[in-house]
Scaffold this motif. Structure first.
Motif, PDB file in Angstrom:
ATOM      1  N   ALA A  62      -7.972  -7.603  -0.335  1.00 52.88           N
ATOM      2  CA  ALA A  62      -7.424  -6.170  -0.721  1.00 52.88           C
ATOM      3  C   ALA A  62      -6.422  -6.173  -2.177  1.00 52.88           C
ATOM      4  O   ALA A  62      -5.820  -5.351  -2.134  1.00 52.88           O
ATOM      5  CB  ALA A  62      -6.939  -6.096   0.457  1.00 52.88           C
ATOM      6  N   ALA A  63      -5.592  -7.279  -1.936  1.00 55.81           N
ATOM      7  CA  ALA A  63      -4.505  -7.632  -3.179  1.00 55.81           C
ATOM      8  C   ALA A  63      -5.329  -6.901  -4.631  1.00 55.81           C
ATOM      9  O   ALA A  63      -4.968  -6.654  -5.734  1.00 55.81           O
ATOM     10  CB  ALA A  63      -3.788  -9.113  -3.478  1.00 55.81           C
ATOM     11  N   ASN A  64      -6.434  -7.649  -4.294  1.00 54.33           N
ATOM     12  CA  ASN A  64      -7.443  -7.256  -6.022  1.00 54.33           C
ATOM     13  C   ASN A  64      -7.363  -6.146  -6.342  1.00 54.33           C
ATOM     14  O   ASN A  64      -7.253  -5.099  -7.594  1.00 54.33           O
ATOM     15  CB  ASN A  64      -8.414  -7.855  -5.804  1.00 54.33           C
ATOM     16  N   ILE A  65      -7.952  -5.340  -4.573  1.00 54.63           N
ATOM     17  CA  ILE A  65      -8.343  -3.354  -4.781  1.00 54.63           C
ATOM     18  C   ILE A  65      -6.805  -2.821  -5.236  1.00 54.63           C
ATOM     19  O   ILE A  65      -6.895  -1.932  -6.313  1.00 54.63           O
ATOM     20  CB  ILE A  65      -8.272  -3.328  -3.487  1.00 54.63           C
ATOM     21  N   ALA A 194     -10.444   1.424   0.692  1.00 57.32           N
ATOM     22  CA  ALA A 194     -11.334   0.079   0.216  1.00 57.32           C
ATOM     23  C   ALA A 194     -10.340  -0.927   1.100  1.00 57.32           C
ATOM     24  O   ALA A 194     -10.805  -1.807   1.363  1.00 57.32           O
ATOM     25  CB  ALA A 194     -11.128   0.438  -1.030  1.00 57.32           C
ATOM     26  N   SER A 195      -9.133  -1.143   0.441  1.00 57.12           N
ATOM     27  CA  SER A 195      -8.042  -2.235   0.586  1.00 57.12           C
ATOM     28  C   SER A 195      -7.784  -2.488   1.980  1.00 57.12           C
ATOM     29  O   SER A 195      -7.759  -3.710   2.623  1.00 57.12           O
ATOM     30  CB  SER A 195      -7.206  -2.291  -0.103  1.00 57.12           C
ATOM     31  N   ILE A 196      -7.954  -1.568   2.689  1.00 58.07           N
ATOM     32  CA  ILE A 196      -8.332  -2.029   5.600  1.00 58.07           C
ATOM     33  C   ILE A 196      -9.563  -2.014   5.123  1.00 58.07           C
ATOM     34  O   ILE A 196      -9.569  -3.307   6.064  1.00 58.07           O
ATOM     35  CB  ILE A 196      -8.054  -0.275   5.221  1.00 58.07           C
ATOM     36  N   LEU A 197     -10.194  -1.526   4.447  1.00 50.89           N
ATOM     37  CA  LEU A 197     -12.305  -2.017   4.288  1.00 50.89           C
ATOM     38  C   LEU A 197     -12.662  -3.351   4.405  1.00 50.89           C
ATOM     39  O   LEU A 197     -12.926  -4.373   4.887  1.00 50.89           O
ATOM     40  CB  LEU A 197     -12.790  -1.043   4.845  1.00 50.89           C
TER      41      LEU A 197
END
Length: 261
Positions: A62-65, A194-197
């Motif tokens: 998620a951090a990367n996104i 997307a970070s949530i998923l």
């Protein structure tokens, strides 16, 4: 030690809290070239779904996104975040290490005790971090409980000069309070979602916690509905809400955004 100085640091109790409440704002800041970071206070070991190890891998994805430059999880017990002297020192050490100008905290009211406790804990840690005569290294080492590897950064921060953020704002998404301002995340909504998923252990359909978690097919509708509601308040398509305790300062009445009628 790699550069850990940040412009914005979001602090929350659990991995995935920040993604839900202010992920779009962090992504927008990163796209502007600002260094952002996330401090998760717990490892997520008490979650109904998944394990702490699952959450760690998902948090990194998620951090990367979101383009986050720095992320760490402390070792506060999940489900028992307490505003103790030791915990304030740990968070204050991270603040001295990362030296953010802006800190985002959870709103100080909510359903989950960890969330509202994290708010008060974070605020008081900001205050402690700025005390020139407070030796965090010495204060932490005098605590009876051993400091684990996950808090080694706080010990490093203990030897750094004092720092107090210029601004503290509160992410209010999950509490029914009128925000002071909203951040336009129209262009960042897809990245936020997307970070949530990325937290597959939390948001995939499964038997565990099915009465607590929405079905995966409903998640987008819920997240988008909230983003669109706050976007409507700000005159944009999608937004995230925040509250500040201070009175706002306006230099030019002609430059105030959001029309009145």
């Amino acid at each position: 030690m790699p550069n850990s100085r940040l412009e914005i640091l979001a602090i929350a109790a659990h991995r995935d809290d920040v993604e839900q409440t202010c992920g779009g704002t962090l992504l927008k800041a990163a796209q502007r070239g600002q260094r952002t970071g996330i401090l998760d206070l717990t490892q997520g070991e008490m979650g109904t779904r998944g394990t702490a190890e699952d959450r760690a891998r998902e948090a990194a994805d998620a951090a990367n996104i979101l383009g986050v430059s720095w992320r760490r999880a402390l070792d506060l017990p999940d489900g028992r975040v307490e505003n103790t002297w030791e915990n304030r020192l740990k968070v204050a050490g991270v603040i001295r290490e990362t030296r953010p100008r802006v800190i985002i905290l959870p709103y100080w009211k909510g359903r989950h005790p960890d969330h509202y406790t994290a708010s008060v804990l974070g605020y008081e840690a900001c205050f402690l971090a700025g005390l020139a005569k407070l030796d965090l290294q010495k204060a932490l080492s005098s605590q009876p409980s051993a400091v684990s590897q996950t808090t080694s950064g706080a010990i490093e921060g203990g030897s750094l000069p004092p720092h107090r953020p210029f601004k503290i704002v509160y992410a209010t998404l999950y509490y029914d309070v009128r925000p002071t301002f909203v951040v336009d995340i129209s262009d960042q909504f897809e990245g936020k979602f997307a970070s949530i998923l990325a937290y597959k252990s939390q948001f995939s359909d499964q038997e565990a916690g099915k009465d607590l978690f929405p079905a995966q097919a409903e998640i987008r509708a819920r997240v988008e509905a909230m983003s669109r509601f706050y976007g409507m308040l700000g005159g944009v398509s999608h937004a995230e809400p925040f509250l500040q305790k201070e009175v706002g300062l306006v230099e030019d009445l002609l430059a105030i955004p959001v029309k009145s009628i």
